[in-house]
Write a protein that holds these residues in place. Structure first.
Motif, PDB file in Angstrom:
ATOM      1  N   UNK A 165       0.858  -1.380   0.158  1.00 22.11           N
ATOM      2  CA  UNK A 165      -0.001   0.008  -0.125  1.00 22.11           C
ATOM      3  C   UNK A 165       0.969   1.439   0.053  1.00 22.11           C
ATOM      4  N   UNK A 166       1.227   1.738  -0.969  1.00 25.98           N
ATOM      5  CA  UNK A 166       2.188   2.678  -1.120  1.00 25.98           C
ATOM      6  C   UNK A 166       1.328   4.210  -1.537  1.00 25.98           C
ATOM      7  N   UNK A 167       2.011   5.335  -0.932  1.00 28.05           N
ATOM      8  CA  UNK A 167       1.585   6.633  -0.794  1.00 28.05           C
ATOM      9  C   UNK A 167       2.490   7.583  -1.475  1.00 28.05           C
ATOM     10  N   UNK A 168       2.492   8.106  -2.474  1.00 32.10           N
ATOM     11  CA  UNK A 168       3.644   9.054  -2.974  1.00 32.10           C
ATOM     12  C   UNK A 168       3.430  10.486  -2.222  1.00 32.10           C
ATOM     13  N   UNK A 169       4.577  10.723  -1.458  1.00 33.52           N
ATOM     14  CA  UNK A 169       4.444  12.157  -0.992  1.00 33.52           C
ATOM     15  C   UNK A 169       6.049  12.683  -0.986  1.00 33.52           C
ATOM     16  N   UNK A 184       0.931  27.554   7.155  1.00 37.94           N
ATOM     17  CA  UNK A 184       1.422  26.069   7.194  1.00 37.94           C
ATOM     18  C   UNK A 184       1.373  25.698   5.742  1.00 37.94           C
ATOM     19  N   UNK A 185       2.102  25.074   5.375  1.00 42.38           N
ATOM     20  CA  UNK A 185       2.349  24.530   4.013  1.00 42.38           C
ATOM     21  C   UNK A 185       1.411  23.002   3.946  1.00 42.38           C
ATOM     22  N   UNK A 186       1.078  22.773   2.695  1.00 39.18           N
ATOM     23  CA  UNK A 186       0.548  21.731   2.574  1.00 39.18           C
ATOM     24  C   UNK A 186       1.435  20.741   1.300  1.00 39.18           C
ATOM     25  N   UNK A 187       1.457  19.469   1.430  1.00 38.38           N
ATOM     26  CA  UNK A 187       1.972  18.692   0.495  1.00 38.38           C
ATOM     27  C   UNK A 187       0.906  17.772  -0.131  1.00 38.38           C
ATOM     28  N   UNK A 188       1.308  17.678  -1.314  1.00 39.79           N
ATOM     29  CA  UNK A 188       0.211  16.528  -2.070  1.00 39.79           C
ATOM     30  C   UNK A 188       0.539  15.252  -1.939  1.00 39.79           C
ATOM     31  N   UNK A 189      -0.350  14.215  -1.977  1.00 40.57           N
ATOM     32  CA  UNK A 189      -0.188  13.005  -1.862  1.00 40.57           C
ATOM     33  C   UNK A 189      -0.911  12.209  -2.930  1.00 40.57           C
ATOM     34  N   UNK A 190      -0.418  10.979  -3.484  1.00 37.13           N
ATOM     35  CA  UNK A 190      -1.112  10.363  -4.488  1.00 37.13           C
ATOM     36  C   UNK A 190      -0.858   8.838  -4.077  1.00 37.13           C
ATOM     37  N   UNK A 240      -7.232   4.018   3.064  1.00 36.80           N
ATOM     38  CA  UNK A 240      -6.382   3.871   4.273  1.00 36.80           C
ATOM     39  C   UNK A 240      -5.123   4.270   4.398  1.00 36.80           C
ATOM     40  N   UNK A 241      -4.113   4.012   3.428  1.00 35.05           N
ATOM     41  CA  UNK A 241      -3.016   4.367   3.482  1.00 35.05           C
ATOM     42  C   UNK A 241      -2.807   5.889   3.232  1.00 35.05           C
ATOM     43  N   UNK A 242      -3.663   6.431   2.490  1.00 32.21           N
ATOM     44  CA  UNK A 242      -3.456   7.750   2.152  1.00 32.21           C
ATOM     45  C   UNK A 242      -3.906   8.554   3.637  1.00 32.21           C
ATOM     46  N   UNK A 243      -4.839   8.101   4.363  1.00 32.32           N
ATOM     47  CA  UNK A 243      -5.246   8.626   5.648  1.00 32.32           C
ATOM     48  C   UNK A 243      -4.189   8.581   6.624  1.00 32.32           C
ATOM     49  N   UNK A 281      -0.923   8.405   5.982  1.00 32.41           N
ATOM     50  CA  UNK A 281       0.113   9.557   5.481  1.00 32.41           C
ATOM     51  C   UNK A 281      -0.350  10.846   5.662  1.00 32.41           C
ATOM     52  N   UNK A 282      -1.803  11.167   5.716  1.00 30.67           N
ATOM     53  CA  UNK A 282      -2.208  12.267   6.215  1.00 30.67           C
ATOM     54  C   UNK A 282      -1.888  12.844   7.526  1.00 30.67           C
ATOM     55  N   UNK A 283      -2.152  11.719   8.420  1.00 30.43           N
ATOM     56  CA  UNK A 283      -2.015  11.824   9.824  1.00 30.43           C
ATOM     57  C   UNK A 283      -0.355  11.995  10.003  1.00 30.43           C
ATOM     58  N   UNK A 284       0.497  11.370   9.552  1.00 33.33           N
ATOM     59  CA  UNK A 284       1.825  11.450   9.602  1.00 33.33           C
ATOM     60  C   UNK A 284       2.083  12.944   9.356  1.00 33.33           C
ATOM     61  N   UNK A 285       1.682  13.246   7.992  1.00 33.98           N
ATOM     62  CA  UNK A 285       2.220  14.786   7.427  1.00 33.98           C
ATOM     63  C   UNK A 285       1.779  15.731   8.451  1.00 33.98           C
ATOM     64  N   UNK A 286       0.543  15.667   9.350  1.00 33.93           N
ATOM     65  CA  UNK A 286      -0.237  16.533  10.080  1.00 33.93           C
ATOM     66  C   UNK A 286       0.865  16.856  11.384  1.00 33.93           C
ATOM     67  N   UNK A 287       1.323  15.402  11.874  1.00 36.28           N
ATOM     68  CA  UNK A 287       2.209  15.399  13.042  1.00 36.28           C
ATOM     69  C   UNK A 287       3.664  16.084  12.541  1.00 36.28           C
ATOM     70  N   UNK A 288       3.813  16.020  11.395  1.00 40.38           N
ATOM     71  CA  UNK A 288       5.303  16.573  10.933  1.00 40.38           C
ATOM     72  C   UNK A 288       5.056  18.270  10.483  1.00 40.38           C
ATOM     73  N   UNK A 289       3.714  18.479  10.612  1.00 42.77           N
ATOM     74  CA  UNK A 289       3.775  19.941  10.372  1.00 42.77           C
ATOM     75  C   UNK A 289       3.357  20.532   8.998  1.00 42.77           C
ATOM     76  N   UNK A 290       2.285  19.464   8.306  1.00 40.99           N
ATOM     77  CA  UNK A 290       1.885  19.637   7.038  1.00 40.99           C
ATOM     78  C   UNK A 290       0.579  19.405   6.809  1.00 40.99           C
ATOM     79  N   UNK A 291      -0.144  20.238   6.069  1.00 38.27           N
ATOM     80  CA  UNK A 291      -1.534  19.997   5.571  1.00 38.27           C
ATOM     81  C   UNK A 291      -1.361  19.190   4.378  1.00 38.27           C
ATOM     82  N   UNK A 292      -2.594  18.375   3.835  1.00 38.08           N
ATOM     83  CA  UNK A 292      -2.646  17.285   2.864  1.00 38.08           C
ATOM     84  C   UNK A 292      -3.394  17.806   1.627  1.00 38.08           C
ATOM     85  N   UNK A 293      -2.824  17.674   0.343  1.00 37.57           N
ATOM     86  CA  UNK A 293      -3.782  17.914  -0.661  1.00 37.57           C
ATOM     87  C   UNK A 293      -3.728  16.356  -1.242  1.00 37.57           C
TER      88      UNK A 293
END
Length: 135
Positions: free
Chosen positions: A28-32, A53-59, A64-67, A69-81
């Protein structure tokens, strides 16, 4: 560039995400993280709710994997698109409007000399919308 010429990437037959997925079938891979210079990744991180706050795109193909990654990015200081599924990840590959440029304060400078600038959800969505056709 670093891996040599890969015909399927050059012709647009596959995205880099699809090629990677071939090497890890069933994963289950997510590109970010590929759209931001690594030094800007640290300097642009901000707590949730920060106005700059900046955002990073994910693909990826797995919601579930994207969710996760979204949680991880939030913890690291980024919003997600969400930039879509893996076949649409060409919108965040090198040469696309969302690749590195949104985070540069002066695109004429070499990345290591550029101090970086925040790129919010709206700016990243706009960059994704500006992406035109797979290579």
């Amino acid at each position: 560039m670093r891996d040599g010429v890969i015909a399927e990437l050059e012709t647009g037959g596959l995205t880099a995400g699809e090629l990677f997925q071939r090497y890890v079938p069933g994963a289950r891979t997510v590109k970010t993280f590929n759209t931001i210079y690594f030094e800007h990744l640290l300097s642009l991180a901000r707590p949730a709710g920060s106005p700059d706050r900046s955002a990073l795109p994910i693909s990826g193909d797995d919601d579930a994997a994207k969710e996760s990654v979204t949680t991880l990015l939030d913890r690291l200081g980024y919003d997600t698109v969400d930039a879509g599924i893996t076949t649409q990840s060409w919108r965040i590959q090198e040469g696309s409007p969302a690749y590195v440029l949104p985070y540069l304060s002066d695109p004429r400078l070499p990345w290591p000399r550029d101090p970086g600038k925040p790129a919010d959800v709206k700016e990243i969505r706009t960059a994704l919308e500006q992406a035109r056709n797979r290579p």
